[in-house]
Design a protein around this motif. Structure first.
Motif, PDB file in Angstrom:
ATOM      1  N   THR A 528       0.828  -1.212   0.000  1.00 15.49           N
ATOM      2  CA  THR A 528       0.000   0.000   0.000  1.00 15.49           C
ATOM      3  C   THR A 528       0.860   1.259   0.000  1.00 15.49           C
ATOM      4  O   THR A 528       0.465   2.287  -0.557  1.00 15.49           O
ATOM      5  CB  THR A 528      -0.954   0.010   1.210  1.00 15.49           C
ATOM      6  N   THR A 529       2.049   1.179   0.595  1.00 16.87           N
ATOM      7  CA  THR A 529       2.969   2.318   0.546  1.00 16.87           C
ATOM      8  C   THR A 529       3.381   2.620  -0.898  1.00 16.87           C
ATOM      9  O   THR A 529       3.380   3.782  -1.331  1.00 16.87           O
ATOM     10  CB  THR A 529       4.227   2.036   1.386  1.00 16.87           C
ATOM     11  N   LEU A 530       3.729   1.584  -1.643  1.00 16.80           N
ATOM     12  CA  LEU A 530       4.116   1.774  -3.042  1.00 16.80           C
ATOM     13  C   LEU A 530       2.947   2.294  -3.868  1.00 16.80           C
ATOM     14  O   LEU A 530       3.108   3.184  -4.708  1.00 16.80           O
ATOM     15  CB  LEU A 530       4.607   0.452  -3.631  1.00 16.80           C
ATOM     16  N   LEU A 531       1.768   1.732  -3.616  1.00 16.41           N
ATOM     17  CA  LEU A 531       0.607   2.128  -4.401  1.00 16.41           C
ATOM     18  C   LEU A 531       0.203   3.572  -4.111  1.00 16.41           C
ATOM     19  O   LEU A 531      -0.305   4.274  -5.001  1.00 16.41           O
ATOM     20  CB  LEU A 531      -0.555   1.177  -4.114  1.00 16.41           C
ATOM     21  N   ALA A 532       0.432   4.023  -2.871  1.00 17.73           N
ATOM     22  CA  ALA A 532       0.085   5.398  -2.497  1.00 17.73           C
ATOM     23  C   ALA A 532       0.897   6.414  -3.293  1.00 17.73           C
ATOM     24  O   ALA A 532       0.490   7.572  -3.432  1.00 17.73           O
ATOM     25  CB  ALA A 532       0.307   5.610  -1.005  1.00 17.73           C
ATOM     26  N   GLU A 533       2.064   5.986  -3.801  1.00 22.94           N
ATOM     27  CA  GLU A 533       2.876   6.874  -4.624  1.00 22.94           C
ATOM     28  C   GLU A 533       2.297   7.047  -6.034  1.00 22.94           C
ATOM     29  O   GLU A 533       2.681   7.956  -6.766  1.00 22.94           O
ATOM     30  CB  GLU A 533       4.298   6.308  -4.747  1.00 22.94           C
ATOM     31  N   LYS A 534       1.359   6.163  -6.388  1.00 23.49           N
ATOM     32  CA  LYS A 534       0.907   6.115  -7.770  1.00 23.49           C
ATOM     33  C   LYS A 534      -0.542   6.546  -7.969  1.00 23.49           C
ATOM     34  O   LYS A 534      -0.930   6.880  -9.091  1.00 23.49           O
ATOM     35  CB  LYS A 534       1.066   4.679  -8.312  1.00 23.49           C
ATOM     36  N   CYS A 535      -1.365   6.517  -6.913  1.00 26.23           N
ATOM     37  CA  CYS A 535      -2.784   6.773  -7.132  1.00 26.23           C
ATOM     38  C   CYS A 535      -3.468   7.306  -5.878  1.00 26.23           C
ATOM     39  O   CYS A 535      -2.903   7.278  -4.780  1.00 26.23           O
ATOM     40  CB  CYS A 535      -3.493   5.493  -7.595  1.00 26.23           C
TER      41      CYS A 535
END
Length: 597
Positions: A528-535
């Motif tokens: 979720t940390t990585l995804l928060a950077e994208k969307c």
């Protein structure tokens, strides 16, 4: 209709909510509704109601059934309390005691990105219909009942009244009325009728409100029970009383000095004694107003229609095939298996099979053989769009199975469900509704319920305390329910996104994100940390996912590891996350003959 009525204060037998539950049950019986007083979420599941009514903002939604919160107290009672803000947010729908409460709720839900479902009709703490006015008693006295849980209400007024020639009949807990021995008549049974009978026997009811109640136009139970009893009502000058009861009641002005308020009460009493016929006309009129539009039967008759609205708005009704086009998206869940018995997998798959959204697929990530798996999967072949199995090595890193699954998923929307967790039936459909509202969301999540899986372990709560000292065997609690700040996501924090509470668009899983970080645990938080950077992240505002917790074994919690291990791991986790943020996923190319020199 079956209604579960939650006793939110189960160890306090003499509070207003307990008395109201008895009146509620009587009114429901008159309407042909079936009711059950419940204390725990297990009681609710056993009863299987059409809806749950919560009698206090201490209680939250803990089950899959439509849950309606009764809010009668002024917002100042709960607006700054984090615990009660969480429970209030969890409710599927709201029944409000005033328009000002409804306005606060609307603002509160808006600030939490939740659609606020408030019943069109106000829900007062009213009483059941006891029939029409008969007559006032031959000897009039002034009735008052008070528990004073929040201190001495209107203490100076009662102290002054006790010293003049006016017959007071005071009821309530003995400790609340020390010093009023000649006016105190004991503690009434809270059974739905005893209080109203005592009011009828007195003939006059004194109904006063706190400053907060007056400012927020929140009428108390006292007004309604007095009108139901056919008593002459003396009350303070509230907006509600002026608008509804108008000139059928007698008023006092609580903004005046105490001695003038007492003089007003005494003057009204003397007038009633001297003008019995006129006093009876007022009592009859207020009783008629009550019976025409304020009785519990009148208010509760509108509940079934509101429940249907809540079920529709909260995606609790399965969409028909007509509503689902051929292009309706598939939601593909991956489930990692190999550590636990087949009974856990069956429970998790069953919660997916019971989703009221039709198009669901399953990919099992197996790192160890599971006895009976093939036979189990045969039972669900017809329910799911497909069931795939991926075999992966058990290399000691939980992220390996997670990222292996991510690379193999093919549906437009994906989610994770561990083999020991479950979902409410409307989880998928309610999340997809949020995706429809904002196409820019890449991930949408719900709140998370924590459920004790092992016998003998229960959750405590402040509202479980009280003189009865009964152990409340509540196995569920709202674990997290709130807006998640991307910058606050951490394996050591109480993140608002549960591992099984989200669904995301697969289109955001680009080549860089699909690289296995090789983490022993906290892989879900890293994802979720990585995804928060994208969307952008969306939030449903309701808890529809369940984390099955084991207090004794603690075998499914990151922080159950030794603290030194956790601290070292967190440092490495943070380093990896920061590296990704700072370097924007740029990786060193692999060593080849061309660049080895």
């Amino acid at each position: 209709m079956k209604i579960a009525i939650q006793n939110s204060l189960p160890n306090m037998p003499h509070v207003a909510e307990v008395e109201w539950i008895h009146r509620f049950n009587i009114a429901c019986k008159n309407l042909g509704f079936v009711t059950k007083e419940v204390f725990t979420s297990d009681d609710i599941y056993e009863f299987k109601p059409d809806c749950v009514l919560l009698t206090h903002e201490f209680s939250g939604k803990l089950t899959e059934f439509p849950t309606l919160g009764l809010l009668w107290s002024p917002p100042s009672y709960y607006s700054d309390d984090p615990r009660r803000r969480k429970t209030i947010l969890s409710h599927d729908g709201y029944l409000c005691g005033s328009t000002k409460i409804a306005q606060w709720l609307d603002d509160f839900c808006y600030g939490n990105r939740k659609k606020c479902l408030i019943h069109d009709y106000l829900m007062f703490p009213t009483s059941h219909d006891r029939g029409g006015f008969d007559s006032l008693p031959a000897k009039l006295s002034i009735f008052y009942v008070g528990i004073h849980w929040d201190g001495s209400r209107h203490g100076k007024i009662f102290e002054a009244l006790s010293k003049i020639n006016v017959p007071l009949r005071i009821y309530g807990t003995p400790t609340a009325w020390i010093g009023y021995e000649s006016q105190y008549f004991g503690q009434l049974e809270f059974d739905g009728n005893s209080v109203i009978n005592a009011i009828k026997d007195s003939g006059i009811a004194l109904c006063l409100h706190t400053t907060d109640h007056r400012e927020n136009n929140c009428p108390s139970m006292r007004l309604f029970e007095a009108a139901a009893a056919g008593a002459l009502i003396i009350t303070d000058n509230t907006e509600f009383s002026r608008h509804i009861f108008q000139n059928s009641v007698l008023y006092v002005d609580l903004d005046l000095p105490t001695h003038l308020v007492v003089k007003q009460v005494y003057t009204h009493y003397r007038w009633a004694v001297s003008n019995r016929y006129a006093a009876e006309k007022l009592a009859k009129k207020s009783n008629e107003i009550f019976r025409s539009c304020l009785s519990l039967e009148r208010v509760l008759a509108t509940i079934p229609q509101f429940v249907e609205r809540v079920k529709t708005e909260r995606s609790m009704i399965a969409p028909s095939d007509i509503c689902l086009s051929e292009s309706a998206p598939v939601v593909e869940y991956f489930m990692r298996i190999g550590l636990r018995d087949i009974c856990f997998i069956r429970r998790a798959l069953e919660s997916l099979a019971k989703q009221n959204y039709k198009y669901i697929a399953v990919t099992l990530v197996q790192f160890h053989p599971v006895e009976g798996l093939d036979e189990l999967l045969m039972q669900y072949e017809a329910r799911f769009k497909w069931i795939n199995i991926i075999l992966v090595a058990n290399d000691g890193n939980r992220s390996t199975s997670w990222w292996s699954a991510l690379k193999m998923l093919t549906a437009d929307f994906i989610g994770c469900l561990d083999d020991d967790d479950t979902l409410f039936p409307n989880h998928v459909s309610s999340i997809l509704e949020v995706f429809k509202q904002d196409a820019s969301y890449g991930l949408v999540y719900s709140g998370l319920i924590r459920l004790q899986d092992e016998d003998g372990y229960y959750f405590d709560a402040p509202n479980f305390m009280g003189p009865s000292k009964i152990t409340i065997k509540e196995r569920r609690e709202i674990h997290v329910l709130g807006d998640q700040r991307p910058s606050a996501i951490s394996p050591l924090a109480e993140n608002q996104i549960g591992q099984n509470a989200w669904i995301c668009r697969r289109s955001f899983l680009d080549e860089d994100l699909l690289v296995n970080p090789k983490l022993e645990y906290a892989e879900d938080v890293f994802f979720t940390t990585l995804l928060a950077e994208k969307c952008k992240f969306g939030f449903t505002g309701i808890p529809t996912a369940t984390w099955h917790w084991r207090s004794a074994s603690k075998d499914n919690w990151t922080l159950s590891h030794k603290r030194d291990h956790v601290v070292d791991f967190f440092a490495r986790w943070q380093e990896r996350a920061n590296h990704i943020r700072l370097n924007k996923y740029v990786r060193v190319p692999p060593l080849t003959q061309e660049n080895s020199g």
